[in-house]
Every structure is written in C-alpha cells, then in structure tokens.
Design a protein around this motif. Sequence first.
Motif, short mmCIF file in Angstrom:
data_model
loop_
_atom_site.label_atom_id
_atom_site.label_comp_id
_atom_site.label_asym_id
_atom_site.label_seq_id
_atom_site.Cartn_x
_atom_site.Cartn_y
_atom_site.Cartn_z
N LYS A 187 0.86 -1.18 0.00
CA LYS A 187 0.00 0.00 0.00
C LYS A 187 0.90 1.23 0.00
CE LYS A 187 -0.68 -0.39 5.05
NZ LYS A 187 -0.11 0.87 5.49
N PHE A 188 0.68 2.09 -0.99
CA PHE A 188 1.49 3.30 -1.15
C PHE A 188 0.58 4.53 -1.04
CE2 PHE A 188 4.17 0.52 -4.13
CZ PHE A 188 4.96 0.08 -3.09
N GLY A 189 1.08 5.57 -0.39
CA GLY A 189 0.35 6.82 -0.32
C GLY A 189 0.60 7.67 -1.55
N VAL A 190 -0.41 8.43 -1.96
CA VAL A 190 -0.28 9.39 -3.07
C VAL A 190 -0.82 10.72 -2.58
CG1 VAL A 190 -0.85 9.94 -5.45
CG2 VAL A 190 -0.59 7.54 -4.76
N ASP A 200 2.11 20.21 5.30
CA ASP A 200 1.29 19.01 5.07
C ASP A 200 -0.19 19.31 5.22
OD1 ASP A 200 1.47 19.44 7.75
OD2 ASP A 200 1.95 17.36 8.29
N ASP A 201 -0.55 20.28 6.09
CA ASP A 201 -1.96 20.63 6.23
C ASP A 201 -2.52 21.17 4.92
OD1 ASP A 201 -1.90 19.83 8.84
OD2 ASP A 201 -1.74 21.86 9.69
N GLU A 202 -1.73 21.96 4.22
CA GLU A 202 -2.17 22.49 2.93
C GLU A 202 -2.31 21.38 1.90
OE1 GLU A 202 -0.23 26.98 3.00
OE2 GLU A 202 0.95 25.30 2.23
N MET A 203 -1.35 20.48 1.87
CA MET A 203 -1.39 19.40 0.87
C MET A 203 -2.55 18.44 1.13
SD MET A 203 2.70 18.55 0.74
CE MET A 203 3.91 19.86 0.67
N PHE A 204 -2.78 18.09 2.38
CA PHE A 204 -3.86 17.15 2.69
C PHE A 204 -5.24 17.78 2.54
CE2 PHE A 204 -0.48 14.74 4.84
CZ PHE A 204 -0.80 13.46 4.41
N SER A 205 -5.30 19.11 2.43
CA SER A 205 -6.60 19.81 2.34
C SER A 205 -7.06 19.99 0.91
CB SER A 205 -6.52 21.17 3.04
OG SER A 205 -6.26 21.00 4.43
N ASN A 206 -6.32 19.52 -0.07
CA ASN A 206 -6.75 19.63 -1.47
C ASN A 206 -7.90 18.66 -1.73
OD1 ASN A 206 -4.74 21.56 -2.20
ND2 ASN A 206 -3.22 19.91 -2.36
N GLU A 207 -9.06 19.21 -2.13
CA GLU A 207 -10.23 18.35 -2.35
C GLU A 207 -10.12 17.59 -3.66
OE1 GLU A 207 -14.17 19.83 -1.31
OE2 GLU A 207 -13.23 21.72 -0.69
N THR A 208 -9.62 18.24 -4.69
CA THR A 208 -9.50 17.60 -6.00
C THR A 208 -8.11 17.86 -6.56
OG1 THR A 208 -10.40 19.55 -7.12
CG2 THR A 208 -11.97 17.81 -6.47
N GLY A 209 -7.76 17.07 -7.57
CA GLY A 209 -6.48 17.25 -8.24
C GLY A 209 -6.65 17.80 -9.63
N HIS A 260 -3.28 4.79 -1.54
CA HIS A 260 -4.07 5.68 -0.67
C HIS A 260 -3.96 7.09 -1.24
CE1 HIS A 260 -3.37 2.67 2.88
NE2 HIS A 260 -4.30 2.26 2.04
N VAL A 261 -4.92 7.48 -2.05
CA VAL A 261 -4.87 8.77 -2.75
C VAL A 261 -5.52 9.83 -1.87
CG1 VAL A 261 -5.44 9.99 -4.87
CG2 VAL A 261 -5.01 7.52 -4.93
N SER A 262 -4.80 10.91 -1.64
CA SER A 262 -5.28 11.93 -0.69
C SER A 262 -6.61 12.51 -1.14
CB SER A 262 -4.23 13.03 -0.53
OG SER A 262 -3.99 13.67 -1.79
N THR A 263 -6.79 12.75 -2.44
CA THR A 263 -8.03 13.39 -2.91
C THR A 263 -9.20 12.41 -2.95
OG1 THR A 263 -7.36 12.95 -5.20
CG2 THR A 263 -6.79 15.10 -4.26
N MET A 264 -8.96 11.12 -2.78
CA MET A 264 -10.04 10.13 -2.76
C MET A 264 -10.43 9.72 -1.35
SD MET A 264 -9.11 7.57 -5.92
CE MET A 264 -9.31 8.09 -7.63
N LEU A 265 -9.60 10.05 -0.36
CA LEU A 265 -9.93 9.75 1.03
C LEU A 265 -10.90 10.81 1.56
CD1 LEU A 265 -6.37 8.74 2.28
CD2 LEU A 265 -8.33 7.22 1.97
N PRO A 266 -11.64 10.51 2.62
CA PRO A 266 -12.66 11.46 3.13
C PRO A 266 -12.06 12.81 3.49
CG PRO A 266 -12.96 9.29 4.13
CD PRO A 266 -11.67 9.23 3.36
N TYR A 267 -12.78 13.87 3.10
CA TYR A 267 -12.35 15.25 3.36
C TYR A 267 -13.29 15.88 4.38
CZ TYR A 267 -11.68 20.25 2.64
OH TYR A 267 -11.45 21.60 2.83
N SER A 268 -12.71 16.61 5.33
CA SER A 268 -13.49 17.28 6.37
C SER A 268 -13.19 18.77 6.35
CB SER A 268 -13.18 16.69 7.74
OG SER A 268 -13.82 17.41 8.76
N ARG A 279 -4.27 9.51 8.63
CA ARG A 279 -4.27 8.20 9.29
C ARG A 279 -3.82 7.11 8.34
NH1 ARG A 279 -8.06 4.05 10.32
NH2 ARG A 279 -9.66 5.12 9.08
N HIS A 280 -4.14 7.24 7.07
CA HIS A 280 -3.74 6.24 6.09
C HIS A 280 -2.40 6.57 5.45
CE1 HIS A 280 -7.44 3.87 6.17
NE2 HIS A 280 -8.10 5.02 6.28
N ILE A 281 -2.28 7.75 4.88
CA ILE A 281 -1.05 8.10 4.17
C ILE A 281 0.12 8.25 5.14
CG2 ILE A 281 0.04 9.84 2.69
CD1 ILE A 281 -2.67 10.37 1.45
#
Length: 983
Positions: A187-190, A200-209, A260-268, A279-281
């Motif tokens: 399992k690899f993170g993307v 990292d907060d800015e990168m993980f907050s991107n809703e779409t690519g 584990h794609v950041s833009t496909m994981l749940p966004y809050s 938690r995943h990436i």
Amino acid sequence: LMKCFYSSSVSEDLGCRRGEFSRKHYGSVELLISSDADGAIQRAGRFRVENGSSGENTDYAPGTWHRTDVHLENPECHTRWYFKYFLGKVHQNYIGTDAEKNPFFLSVVLSDQNNQRVPQYHSILWRKTGTQKICLPYSPTKTLSVKSILSAMSLDKFEKSPREIFHPEIQKDLLVLEEQEGSVNFKFGVLYAKDGQLTDDEMFSNETGSESFQRFLHLLGDTITLKGWTGYRGGLDTKNDTTGTCSIYTVFQGHEIMFHVSTMLPYSRENKQQVERKRHIGNDIVTIVFQEGEESSPAFKPSMIRSHFTHIFALVRYNKQNDSYRLKIFSEESVPLFGPPLPSPPVFTNHEEFRDFVLVKLINGEKATLETPTFSQKRQRTLDMLIRSLYQDLVPDLHKVNNMLNRRSFSDVLPESPKSTRKKEEARQAEFVRLGQALKLKTTVKGDATANLATTSFCKKEPWESQSFCSNFPHEVVCADSWGQSLLVSTDAGILLVDDGQPSVQVFDKTLQIKQMHVLEALDLLIARTDKGKDSRLLVFRLSAVQKDIETKQMIRSKYDCRENKLERTKGCHLYAINTHHGSELRIVVAIRNKLLLVTKKYNPRNSLTSSSLLSSSESPVEEFQYIREICLSDPPVIMTLVDGPTGDSDNMICVAYRHQFDLVNESTGESYRLHHVETNKVNFVAAIDVYEDGEAGLLLCYNYVCQYRKVYPFNGSSPLIQPSAYDFHFSWNQVPYAVVCAFPYILAFTTDSIEIRLVVNGNLVHTAVVPELQLVASRSDIYFKATTAVSGSSDSSSKEMSSSSPQTPTAYEMPERPLSSLEGEVLCKNLYKIPLSNLVGRSIERPLKSPLAPKVITTTTSSGIASLPVTHSLSLSRMEIKEIASRTRKELLGLLDEPIPKTESAQKQKKVPRRQSDPKQGAVRSTSSDRIISSSFESYSEGCHLSTSSDPDTLANREESSPSSYPFQLISLYDEDIIDLK
C-alpha cells in the motif's frame, strides 16, 4: 596482412564496467530543513536524495536512455522457499535448541530444481534472528544428515538435539514464520500538492487534483469501487465507505498494490489537519508526492510531512511541454541502498517505462525499509515470540507415545520399519501432502502469495539471458579466455579456437596442457600456465604469431615448440595473477609454492602495437619481461588478486588467501597485513575480486556461502588503512559457488547447477537461473559457460512423466532404476553459451579485435537463413522419480541408508499415463470456504495456473528457426514446478 588491433583491451573493458560501481548513483545524504511562511524552522531530517547522477553526461535528450537494471530485488519467487519448495510436498521439519537455549526449527526438502533434472536439498533454518536458507547438492551415493546441514549453517552446538515433527499441522505454523519476512502486497500513499504549498496541512486539504494528476493516477492503476471489493484492500473499508468510495488499484508482477490517494480519502471542512487522510497516508512506508508547478517553484521536502512511519518519498513532477515526468527520491538515512538508480537526468518521456520504474523503485524501497532498525527489531521480537510459543506448544508432548515429535535423535540409526509401520507412514505422508496442498491453494486465493508471473515478466528480455555459442561441444574444458569475438579454449584435445558458427581450429596439440590463460589483445600477448607438477611453467606468446599460424595453416604447435616462450624462474608455479588496469606496465605475480615472483613488462601504449607488428613472428616476447623481486609467504596461496594503489608508486598490493585468512601483501616491501579472518572450521575460498569504487580500491572476498566487501583506504606511510568501515557489507549466497564474476551492477555466482545473480551495491538477489551441469568457461569480457541439455530421441517422451499412483501418495523405500542424468531415448549434449557483457552493463562495449576465424567463404545456411541447431527439450523429473527421491531423503536424514535399499516391483508396474493438456481457465476461483473443495481442486489448479508449451519436436524446431539464439534457461511460473521452455 595482420588485422588491426583496437586500442582497448579486454582488461580495459573490464575496468570500464568496474568503474560503474559507485554509491553516488544512489544519491547522497543531506540535512533537509523545512520552515513556515515566516521562515521559522519547523522540522529537520537527514535523507538520502536521489536526483540522477551528477557525474554523468546530461547533454542528450531526456528519455533516450534504455535501462537493463530495473528489477525487483529479493523477489518472492526466489525468497519464499517454504511456500514454493516445501508446502504441499513431502519434507522433514525438526525442532531443537542451540547452545544458548534458543529454540530453532529446521525444514529440509529434496526437490528437483525447477524440473530441470537437478535434485537439490533446500534447507531453511528458523531462528529468532531471522531465517537462513541454503542449497546443498544431492548425491545418490552420499547420505546427508541433519547434523551436516546445521553444520553448513554454522550451527554445531546444541542444548537439545533436533527431533523430527511428524504432525502435518506444523506446516501452518512454519508458513506463518515465513510470512514475517514481509507482505507480498503493498500500500502506497499518493499526496497531491499544489504549486507553492509548503505544509502538510495544505497538501492534505486539497479536495481535488488537476487534470495532469488524474492522468498520473490513471497511469498508476485502475479506479475501483471500494464497496464490495474482494481483492487486496490495503486497510481501506470495503463495506461501509468510511474511507471513501473509490481508490486506485493495480497488480504489478504478481503483487497487488493499493494506493491511498489523498483526494479520494474522506475530506473534512471542519478538520484542518485532515486526520482521516493522514491516518492512512501517514502510516504508509512509501508515499508519492505529485507536485504541481515549474522547476523554479519551491520544492517539496520530506521534513514538511509530520510522520515517523513514512521513510521514502517519491517526488513526481509533470512537464506539459515535452509530456514527460521527472522523478526524485528521498529515503530516510537509515534505509539501505536500493535500486534501480535514477537515470541522469531523471526524466521519462515513455510513460509506461516510467510506471514500471516507479513501481519497482517503490517496492524495492519498502523492502529495504523493513531492514532498518525500526522495523527489523520489531520483526525479530515477533519472530522470537512465535518460535518460542510454537516450541512451548510442542515440548509438553515430547515424552508421550503418540506425540507430534519423533522421539529419536537425528543421530540414531534404525533398521527398516515393518510393512505395517510402512503403510502408516505412507498414510501420514499422504495426509501431510494433502494438508500442505490445501494450505498452499488457500493462501494463494486469499492473496497472501504473489500471483502467477506468466503474464508480466515473461515478456521482458532479461540482461542475463544467454545465447548459443557452440552447439554440441564434445571436449572437456580446462580454462579459456575470449579473443575478440572468438574463444580460445584449453581442452583435453588441445588448445582450440572456437567461434560462433565456425568449425573449431586447433592452435596447440594436446601435449601442451594449459591450466590458466590470459589473452591481452592490446599487448599482443597470450600468457599461459602449463601445469604438470614440477615441470609447470609460465609461457608467453605473441598473439600476432599465433594468428599468423592460424591464417597460414602452418603446423600445429606442441609443447616442444614452446621452449623459447618459457619465462625464467617460473618452474613449478601453481598459480599466477595479472593486474587489471595495466596503464603503464603489465604486472604478473607468479606463485611457486609459498614464494611470489613479481614480473613486469614495460610498454608504450601508443606505439606498442606498431612495434610488435614489425617484429618477426618467430621472435619470443620473453625478453621484454623483467624479474623484479621475490616475496615469501607463510603458506602457498590458494587465491591471488592484484590491487592497484592510488598512485601506482610503491603502493600496489597483492591479496592472497590461505589457511583461514585473506592478507594484503605490499609489492614493494613484501610486508603482509591481515585483511580478513574466516571464523569457521572449514574454508572453501572462492575468489577475491578487486573493485574500484569511485577510484578507490576495494575487495569482494568470497568464501563458503559468504561474500564480504572490504574497502582498502589510501596508504598511511607504507601500510594500508585496514579497519571496519560503514562502506563494508556482506551477504550470503544460497549455494556455495565455485566462481564469482562481477559485471556491474550485477555479481554472478556460478555453482554446479545454477547461476545466482545479485546486485553488487547491496547483495540483494534478483534472479536464480537453473543450468544443469554448469561450468564457467571464461568471464573476463563476455561470460561463456558450458551446460547440458537433453535431446529426446522419441516424440512421446512427455508421456513418461506421470505414473498411475496418486500424486499425494509418495512411494516409499524405492530409488529410481535409472540414473537421473540419463533417460531412455535421451542423449545429453553439452553446449557453449554466451552472456554478452554489453547486455549486463547496459551499454555497448567496443570489441578489441575482430574474430581470428573470420570466414573467407560464405557458408551455406538453412532455408530460414539460420544455421540448424539440435532440437532441445526441457528436462523434467517424473512425478514417480520425485516421490522416490523424497522417500530417500527422509531415510538419509534419519540415518537409514547404511544398507542398499532393495528395489520393489512397484516402479516397474507403474502405468504410463499421458500428461493431460492443461486448461488455463482452471483454477481461476478466487475463494472457497471448504478445505475439501480446495484439496480436490488443487490438482487441476496446479496443472492449469501455468503457461504450457508443446513438447512436440516440430513445434520446437519451428521455434528454433524463428530465433537465432538458443537459451538454456527456462522460465517458470511462480509456485509451480512446470516450466516454460524458451528454446
């Protein structure tokens, strides 16, 4: 007229390939610091940064390079021995405790290595420090005890002697132990990062690519719906969509990979830290960071990500102008080196090639990370706990009558058991095999074993694939060296010059027995050692004179015509060595018992060829050599290697091996320094290979199963600095080699029946090729070897492979009635094969000389334009023979073979059942809940999960005509013993 010699010699070619050994290709360690928008330092860390080698020429256009060293390291098909060789087959398992009262388990099986009629003992030693695996040769006349196997693994003292475990359930526990080596799926993170994002907060907050990011995801794998997904899930929720609705998934060379794609994981929107995504990436060992923006934009740094678990970051940038990807790798400092090294520049215009490179790099990186102290210590504690727990479960039953353990020690010798006991043993073995086969299939359909590799890697041409050089070579080879495109071979019939497709030419008759030789084209020299006890000598010839005799077809020389070619003071020599890089002079060290004789030849590389061509062909080059000095050793050397000093002035060294040690001897002073001491009772010296990493000398010391790399630092006064270094490393071969060859980035070990290929930089295994009756012939430029193939004399030979007995019921207490090396209707042919050096090093190597046997008349070819070669067939043991050998293994390990085993009539009564055609569609079921169903369907599964080829002679002949090269290697499906013949 004499043909022109090129300025580069074979030895210089060897020097070129050795110059490739550099850790700089794998990046350098840097201190990376990340800061916030105000410039305040947030985090810092030391990472190895790979951005392409800065020392290479970068003038060529991106994407024009072609790699040959993109391989998965330590592939499961060569490392998961218990699953591949043991599970589902009759084998022995033992339990014991060492001198420190630590429990261990030993598993031993006798199997035919990849169905190539090469029976071998595969042995696995399970200890808390890890697993040790070795291969031992099989001999029908020599028994092999458990004690000798453990001794080969350097385990000689026991607190409790090993005893055999009979219960078939032990296979489940041993399979669990093997699974501790690491998962076969990944399992690899993307992580998607916009231009200018530095936290990292800015990168993980991107809703779409972006659109380019979506194309990159499509390149990596397929978009799958998580709900109801039955494949490898990589920790994602496949029932309630709590981790998103979709993800990216792929299968690469048998490995399932979930991204584990950041833009496909749940966004809050309320949670700025996006804990669910982190938690995943954040718990992935490897993460891909896709960064938008130009090269001038602020670059990503690993210290921007707050994670103590992620050890490797792959930074990917996309360039719209030339539709290319740029790659950069960050590895935490403690991660060992792993390949493949990035090209220079690290730019990829071929997208599929980029995908393969990235996935191989990331898989190798995760495997390397598991060797860091953080993970290896946890794995060792887990393995120790499992072994002790299993030992405690078995020990209470040790003294019971019907226990799981054999109450006999491995050293006991018992008479043959009565028939009633024999029937019980056969029934136990049948149940043992049935349970193992069911467990093997269950593990496969669960996805805990790599899938069949037949649809992926088989289409790729590997750099170590060999070419047929000379078919049906009938002579015994003593030694050889390449001469241009030809091979000068010392045989029992004399000295022959062999060329591909040309008749052999005799150069010397059999009165001249050459045991060691070097062909130096640039110096117009042939150096040879004739070995006949006290009469042995070192001879030197002019190649031009030898070639003139060949062209004019003069009388073949004998040893009586070589009196003028003998070097003085070399009588009685048993070994010699020359320097690899002879820039200003050629140095020869001759060993005469415990004395070393240093001889040199001065020459001018610019006009040496011109001056030599003006000399008379009858003139001997002996006068050009001069005696320098004599050095006395304490013992006769077994191995000698010349090591060039950094200046070449009084700092050249000689590495010698004798007794239990490797020593360095100063050529100028004769002083000796201890380089390495071997801490074993028996030592089998193999080689001492001089390598030059970034211009600094190092030595690969090979003995027994071990290969040590020791760096020799610049000299301190008159003595070299020999001390432990962070650059030193060691690894173990799976089988004791008799020769080791370096062809960077690879190091190849030759045994009597296999070629084990590893990477020099880290010792990781990349491939094991099974070659029956293998003999290395020459390796100073292209690698030549001799091997055996079988030509079948009957078209129905394949029908003899199966017997009427059940494959799950071993036939005990029988031996094959005919030798393994020869079957009815088969004639063994020994051929010469070549592995081109240019294929191994990944670039073209200029040949120093055209073939001395250049044809003057066009030879007749077949209608297809290719010379006709013998039709060859795959070598495979029948099921009957496998069972018979397996039963013999058990008796050998228990010491029951003191008396010859009487033959029974069962082998003669076996019916010949033709091998049924396999159906690739069989065995495609992904899951089942019944062991009974698994067991009953296993036979069809094992027959159907591989690619089969016809053994019909016409089919093989057509295949032979369609390819000018004949390969002795045969590719196999991952966990089946059936083979794919690539003749």
